[in-house]
Design a protein around this motif. Structure first.
Motif, PDB file in Angstrom:
ATOM      1  N   GLY A  44       0.788  -1.221   0.000  1.00 26.59           N
ATOM      2  CA  GLY A  44       0.000   0.000   0.000  1.00 26.59           C
ATOM      3  C   GLY A  44       0.819   1.269   0.000  1.00 26.59           C
ATOM      4  N   GLN A 176       0.209   2.787  -9.003  1.00 22.26           N
ATOM      5  CA  GLN A 176      -0.261   2.207  -7.747  1.00 22.26           C
ATOM      6  C   GLN A 176      -1.688   1.688  -7.922  1.00 22.26           C
ATOM      7  N   GLU A 178      -5.180   0.253  -5.739  1.00 19.49           N
ATOM      8  CA  GLU A 178      -5.918   0.210  -4.479  1.00 19.49           C
ATOM      9  C   GLU A 178      -7.248  -0.500  -4.687  1.00 19.49           C
ATOM     10  N   PRO A 179      -7.751  -1.239  -3.697  1.00 24.60           N
ATOM     11  CA  PRO A 179      -7.146  -1.501  -2.394  1.00 24.60           C
ATOM     12  C   PRO A 179      -5.970  -2.460  -2.539  1.00 24.60           C
ATOM     13  N   ALA A 180      -4.812  -2.080  -2.037  1.00 25.80           N
ATOM     14  CA  ALA A 180      -3.573  -2.795  -2.324  1.00 25.80           C
ATOM     15  C   ALA A 180      -3.626  -4.261  -1.922  1.00 25.80           C
ATOM     16  N   ARG A 357       0.171   7.555  -5.585  1.00 27.71           N
ATOM     17  CA  ARG A 357      -0.195   7.415  -4.172  1.00 27.71           C
ATOM     18  C   ARG A 357      -0.901   8.672  -3.662  1.00 27.71           C
ATOM     19  N   LEU A 360      -4.497   8.821  -5.084  1.00 33.74           N
ATOM     20  CA  LEU A 360      -5.342   7.823  -4.443  1.00 33.74           C
ATOM     21  C   LEU A 360      -5.660   8.194  -2.995  1.00 33.74           C
TER      22      LEU A 360
END
Length: 397
Positions: A44, A176, A178-180, A357, A360
């Motif tokens: 995350g 990136q 999400e949700p990681a 990041r 997000l």
């Protein structure tokens, strides 16, 4: 230099699971290090997990507000003064822009820290390369990256990725998901040659393991076609056939595909679905649209046509899945294009690896709850291009 060579030899000779022990022993012997710790960035990108404290017995440190996190974010060594005159160096552990973690080394004094910082930074670079190789033979470092348990779908998706960031003279990339720890359908992929960068942003339909299986099939079909030397449009057609042959139209995958010429900035694009592109050029944020084509696998034997696109030095391209622009607030309001444009403008001074990041995190504030209803993917590409005369020639367009 002899000290650095000793560290390099020790790392190359170490067993995959013993890299930390090897670097700790040689830094203690050659540089007088009093403590050596390796931290891995979690999935995350919120904490740095200590490798030597598995199974998660040690305290992670924050990526956002810790000395080690500062080194990770800036990708520059950071010196922390400690009691008794000691100094602690936090050194980025990265490979070609892919940020893996931080190596923290405590030395007996500030003078030693200043003197040995350049060599220790090089040792951290060697460690990073050895970590990439070691992950083929041990789960130790992959385990250290997780502060929570991954779902099976998320495990499949993370293993499918090329990395989370990448740097070359012509560009910087960061991404990136999400949700990681529970991602299932969204994905990204990239690959470069001497003169080309191919970038794919995908959004698979469905949930859980079914979405992960669909994405795995499509990504590997695209890679198979790419590695056979096919054009972008033919890659899309082959992947479309592979997905349709298996699902017969019951499931399909949206994808936005780019083939950038690193020498000219010209690109070929196939837009087959919902991922979107937003461009920041000379301080102005604008949404870029292409001719929409059918998602991969929706119908049998779909033909795809590549469109033209052009990037200029200084451009920032931000690619997002529908889990970003369609994310709803507690009142049901979509995040939308205007909010996304504001987020891109507000993060304009951050490096590409930090932008996904940050966007997000802002999206989470809009959503107002910890668990999103859909996957969210952000990919950021900062384009510098190649100076005239540096083109190596070769490659298709």
């Amino acid at each position: 230099m002899k000290r650095f060579l000793a560290a390099e030899r020790a790392l190359r000779a170490a067993a995959p699971h013993e890299l930390l022990d090897a670097i700790r022993a040689v830094l203690t012997e050659q540089y007088g290090a009093e403590d050596v710790e390796l931290f891995m960035a979690d999935y995350g990108l919120t904490v740095l997990q200590p490798v030597s404290a598995l199974p998660l017995a040690g305290e992670p440190v924050s990526v956002h507000n810790s000395p080690a996190g500062r080194a990770f974010g800036s990708q520059e060594p950071y010196r922390e003064e400690e009691r008794g005159g000691r100094a602690r160096l936090h050194l980025p552990v990265s490979v070609r822009g892919d940020r893996l973690g931080v190596l923290s080394v405590t030395l007996p004094g500030t003078d030693a820290a200043r003197r040995w910082a350049p060599e220790l930074a090089e040792a951290a670079d060697v460690l990073a390369r050895e970590l990439i190789v070691a992950e083929r033979d041990t789960d130790l470092y992959l385990q250290a990256r997780r502060k929570d348990r991954l779902t099976l779908a998320a495990e499949m998706q993370w293993q499918l990725l090329p990395g989370r960031s990448c740097s070359r003279a012509e560009y910087d990339l960061g991404a990136q998901l999400e949700p990681a720890y529970a991602i299932f359908g969204d994905n990204f992929d990239w690959s470069s040659t001497a003169d080309h960068l191919m970038l794919y942003v995908t959004n698979g339909m469905g949930e859980g393991i079914e979405a992960a299986l669909l994405t795995n099939l499509a990504i590997n079909a695209l890679r198979n076609a790419r590695r056979a030397g096919l054009s972008l449009a033919d890659q899309a057609a082959l992947a479309d056939q592979a997905v349709y042959a298996h699902y017969q139209g019951r499931a399909y995958l949206s994808v936005l595909m780019f083939d950038f010429d690193l020498g000219t900035g010209r690109a070929r694009v196939v837009d087959a679905g919902s991922p979107r592109l937003v461009r920041l050029r000379r301080g102005v944020v604008e949404h870029v649209t292409f001719e929409a084509q059918l998602p991969l696998g929706m119908f049998e034997e779909t033909d795809y046509v590549a469109q033209d696109f052009h990037v200029e030095p200084g451009d920032r391209l931000v690619f997002v899945s529908d889990g970003v622009h369609a994310a709803a607030s507690p009142k049901g309001e979509e995040y939308g294009e205007e909010a996304l444009a504001r987020a891109i403008h507000s993060t304009r001074l951050l490096p590409a690896a930090e932008v996904p990041r940050a966007i997000l995190r802002e999206l989470g504030g809009h959503r107002g709850r910890s668990a999103p209803d859909d996957d969210a993917l952000v990919v950021c590409l900062d384009w510098r291009g190649r100076p005239p005369g540096d083109r190596t020639d070769g490659g298709r367009m």
